[in-house]
Design a protein around this motif. Structure first.
Motif, PDB file in Angstrom:
ATOM      1  N   GLU A 104     -13.476 -19.780 -26.093  1.00  0.00           N
ATOM      2  CA  GLU A 104     -12.058 -19.432 -26.122  1.00  0.00           C
ATOM      3  C   GLU A 104     -11.446 -20.355 -25.124  1.00  0.00           C
ATOM      4  OE1 GLU A 104     -10.182 -15.577 -26.113  1.00  0.00           O
ATOM      5  OE2 GLU A 104     -12.150 -14.261 -27.423  1.00  0.00           O
ATOM      6  N   PRO A 105     -10.162 -20.864 -25.441  1.00  0.00           N
ATOM      7  CA  PRO A 105     -10.016 -21.834 -24.603  1.00  0.00           C
ATOM      8  C   PRO A 105      -8.693 -21.256 -23.041  1.00  0.00           C
ATOM      9  CG  PRO A 105      -8.412 -21.563 -26.496  1.00  0.00           C
ATOM     10  CD  PRO A 105      -9.523 -21.070 -26.206  1.00  0.00           C
ATOM     11  N   VAL A 106      -9.587 -20.082 -22.270  1.00  0.00           N
ATOM     12  CA  VAL A 106      -8.907 -19.965 -21.396  1.00  0.00           C
ATOM     13  C   VAL A 106      -9.118 -20.493 -20.211  1.00  0.00           C
ATOM     14  CG1 VAL A 106      -9.136 -17.602 -22.099  1.00  0.00           C
ATOM     15  CG2 VAL A 106     -11.226 -18.497 -20.990  1.00  0.00           C
ATOM     16  N   GLY A 107      -8.978 -19.964 -19.075  1.00  0.00           N
ATOM     17  CA  GLY A 107      -8.919 -21.043 -17.861  1.00  0.00           C
ATOM     18  C   GLY A 107      -9.759 -21.418 -17.150  1.00  0.00           C
ATOM     19  N   SER A 108     -10.613 -19.594 -17.171  1.00  0.00           N
ATOM     20  CA  SER A 108     -12.873 -19.310 -16.231  1.00  0.00           C
ATOM     21  C   SER A 108     -13.291 -18.703 -17.416  1.00  0.00           C
ATOM     22  CB  SER A 108     -11.723 -18.336 -15.231  1.00  0.00           C
ATOM     23  OG  SER A 108     -13.358 -18.694 -14.563  1.00  0.00           O
ATOM     24  N   CYS A 109     -14.171 -19.315 -17.428  1.00  0.00           N
ATOM     25  CA  CYS A 109     -15.547 -18.855 -18.045  1.00  0.00           C
ATOM     26  C   CYS A 109     -15.346 -17.717 -17.435  1.00  0.00           C
ATOM     27  CB  CYS A 109     -16.608 -19.449 -18.458  1.00  0.00           C
ATOM     28  SG  CYS A 109     -17.759 -18.785 -19.417  1.00  0.00           S
ATOM     29  N   ALA A 110     -15.344 -17.572 -16.617  1.00  0.00           N
ATOM     30  CA  ALA A 110     -15.498 -15.773 -15.964  1.00  0.00           C
ATOM     31  C   ALA A 110     -14.938 -14.692 -16.427  1.00  0.00           C
ATOM     32  CB  ALA A 110     -15.226 -15.764 -14.118  1.00  0.00           C
ATOM     33  N   THR A 111     -13.581 -14.956 -17.297  1.00  0.00           N
ATOM     34  CA  THR A 111     -12.535 -14.280 -17.602  1.00  0.00           C
ATOM     35  C   THR A 111     -13.196 -13.981 -19.069  1.00  0.00           C
ATOM     36  OG1 THR A 111     -10.927 -15.427 -16.925  1.00  0.00           O
ATOM     37  CG2 THR A 111     -10.686 -14.352 -18.533  1.00  0.00           C
ATOM     38  N   LEU A 112     -14.856 -14.285 -19.552  1.00  0.00           N
ATOM     39  CA  LEU A 112     -15.004 -13.993 -20.734  1.00  0.00           C
ATOM     40  C   LEU A 112     -16.258 -12.907 -20.212  1.00  0.00           C
ATOM     41  CD1 LEU A 112     -14.880 -17.581 -22.576  1.00  0.00           C
ATOM     42  CD2 LEU A 112     -13.013 -15.134 -22.985  1.00  0.00           C
ATOM     43  N   PRO A 146       1.477 -21.376 -12.386  1.00  0.00           N
ATOM     44  CA  PRO A 146       1.478 -22.232 -13.949  1.00  0.00           C
ATOM     45  C   PRO A 146       1.682 -23.805 -13.962  1.00  0.00           C
ATOM     46  CG  PRO A 146       2.774 -19.979 -13.214  1.00  0.00           C
ATOM     47  CD  PRO A 146       1.862 -20.302 -11.972  1.00  0.00           C
ATOM     48  N   ASP A 147       1.757 -23.658 -13.157  1.00  0.00           N
ATOM     49  CA  ASP A 147       1.549 -25.524 -12.925  1.00  0.00           C
ATOM     50  C   ASP A 147       0.715 -25.933 -12.431  1.00  0.00           C
ATOM     51  OD1 ASP A 147       5.028 -25.318 -11.994  1.00  0.00           O
ATOM     52  OD2 ASP A 147       4.552 -25.167 -10.146  1.00  0.00           O
ATOM     53  N   ALA A 148      -0.460 -25.025 -11.898  1.00  0.00           N
ATOM     54  CA  ALA A 148      -1.891 -26.736 -12.452  1.00  0.00           C
ATOM     55  C   ALA A 148      -2.105 -26.505 -14.027  1.00  0.00           C
ATOM     56  CB  ALA A 148      -2.623 -25.458 -11.844  1.00  0.00           C
ATOM     57  N   GLY A 149      -1.786 -25.685 -14.674  1.00  0.00           N
ATOM     58  CA  GLY A 149      -1.873 -25.549 -16.548  1.00  0.00           C
ATOM     59  C   GLY A 149      -3.017 -25.665 -16.770  1.00  0.00           C
ATOM     60  N   LYS A 150      -3.547 -23.982 -15.731  1.00  0.00           N
ATOM     61  CA  LYS A 150      -4.906 -23.635 -15.450  1.00  0.00           C
ATOM     62  C   LYS A 150      -5.271 -22.257 -16.769  1.00  0.00           C
ATOM     63  CE  LYS A 150      -7.586 -27.317 -14.670  1.00  0.00           C
ATOM     64  NZ  LYS A 150      -8.304 -26.665 -13.319  1.00  0.00           N
ATOM     65  N   VAL A 151      -4.161 -21.369 -15.992  1.00  0.00           N
ATOM     66  CA  VAL A 151      -4.053 -20.420 -16.984  1.00  0.00           C
ATOM     67  C   VAL A 151      -3.311 -19.855 -18.535  1.00  0.00           C
ATOM     68  CG1 VAL A 151      -1.615 -19.662 -15.328  1.00  0.00           C
ATOM     69  CG2 VAL A 151      -3.670 -17.187 -15.544  1.00  0.00           C
TER      70      VAL A 151
END
Length: 363
Positions: A104-112, A146-151
């Motif tokens: 999944e295209p999330v910001g962090s693999c740790a989220t998954l 949000p400005d970092a474009g990752k989350v």
């Protein structure tokens, strides 16, 4: 590193490792800081160079779960049959797979990984596991800015669930600042260690590219004594035709500054890579050339600060693919002239010399 550690713990507890080499641990300064924060000693970790994976495979005792990447490196391609699961947030590169794949295209693999733990064994979320996952998501998603474009929405959702499940988590911004300082601390590292600290590579039949993330301004790295010789030696040792230097630093107001350096002793390769990235559109890196005193380095300011290495890697893979697909244009028959070409109207014999003839024919 945290994804491998926590998910291995999760699998061990519910169903009854990590690709890092032990000598590389010193380069993972943010991971070391997070382990220290939770009271875990690095001596408890099991590293790749302490295991004989092929011997385990021969004895039928190897089961590999890939986290934070979805394909094995070329050097481990013979272990593919042992892969039983994949959890990742990068672009899917697996051509076929007979195992469960969650990308999944999330910001962090740790989220998954945190999502799996929350759903499958929430009782494991004590202060240690919770802080490991919490800190990793914060670092990967740049404090959820949000400005970092990752989350992504899922990153935010999982982070809130972690905060609700683990009452002893450190304060969000303070933890991020602590880990960010550790991540950007390159004091005491020599040039080779700085290049190794966050290194990836992509390869094709005709070219191999290395990509190092530097946690300091590009010019600060390039003024190090003998740096060009060190870049050359490093590229030769690693087998790279070109080495890309992606630097990130921050202004006083914590706005990111990204710069890009393309190193190669072979000018055609350096120009080829640079030109492709300058004209890239998905994403547009917004590269602007900046002066550089090293003849074998092309340096750029990167206007698109949201384009991290995660987004650059697919560009480089597409670049290597175009090299494979390039087919030489067959030569024009000897007795054939294309209408309107310079030779079609004749050429003054007085003007003929090897250089002019070469230019006219190529035109």
């Amino acid at each position: 590193m945290v994804c491998a550690l926590v998910y291995a713990y999760f699998l061990h507890k519910v169903w009854e490792i990590n690709h890092t080499q032990r000598y590389e641990l010193v380069l993972r300064s943010d991971s070391v800081a997070l382990l220290s924060k939770t009271g875990l000693s690095p001596d408890l970790l099991l590293f790749r160079d302490q295991l004989d994976l092929r011997d385990l495979q021969r004895r039928g005792g190897l089961r590999l779960t890939l986290v934070d990447h979805n394909v094995l490196p070329d050097s481990d391609s013979d272990l593919e049959g042992a892969v039983v699961e994949v959890i990742d947030h990068h672009k899917l590169e697996r051509v076929t797979s007979c195992c469960p794949v969650a990308v999944e295209p999330v910001g962090s693999c740790a989220t998954l990984v945190a999502e799996r733990v929350l759903q499958g064994a929430p009782q494991l979320l004590d202060s240690v596991v919770g802080t490991l996952l919490y800190g990793t998501v914060l670092v990967d998603c740049v404090d959820m800015s949000p400005d970092a474009g990752k989350v992504t929405p899922k990153d935010s959702e999982v982070l809130l669930k972690l905060e609700a499940s683990v009452q002893t988590l450190p304060q969000r911004s303070e933890l991020f600042k602590e880990l960010q300082l550790a991540k950007f601390d390159v004091s005491g590292l020599d040039s080779e260690q700085m290049l190794m600290k966050d290194l990836k590579s992509v390869s094709g039949p005709d070219m191999s590219l290395g990509i190092s993330v530097l946690y300091l301004p590009l010019q600060d790295f390039l003024v190090r004594p003998g740096v060009e010789a060190e870049l050359s030696a490093f590229s030769q040792t690693m087998g790279y035709d070109s080495l890309l230097l992606m630097s990130i630093s921050f202004t006083e107001s914590q706005q990111p500054i990204r710069e890009l350096g393309v190193f190669s002793l072979r000018q055609p390769i350096r120009e080829q890579v640079s030109l492709y990235l300058e004209h890239a559109h998905n994403p547009n890196l917004e590269l602007r050339p900046i002066s550089c005193s090293h003849p074998h380095v092309s340096a750029f300011h990167q206007g698109n600060t949201a384009a991290s290495r995660k987004k650059l890697l697919p560009l480089l893979k597409d670049f290597l693919l175009t090299l494979e697909q390039d087919v030489a244009v067959p030569p024009t028959p000897v007795n054939s002239l294309i209408e309107g070409c310079p030779l079609d109207q004749g050429l003054d014999l007085q003007d003929i010399n090897p250089e002019v003839l070469y230019i006219q024919v190529c035109a």
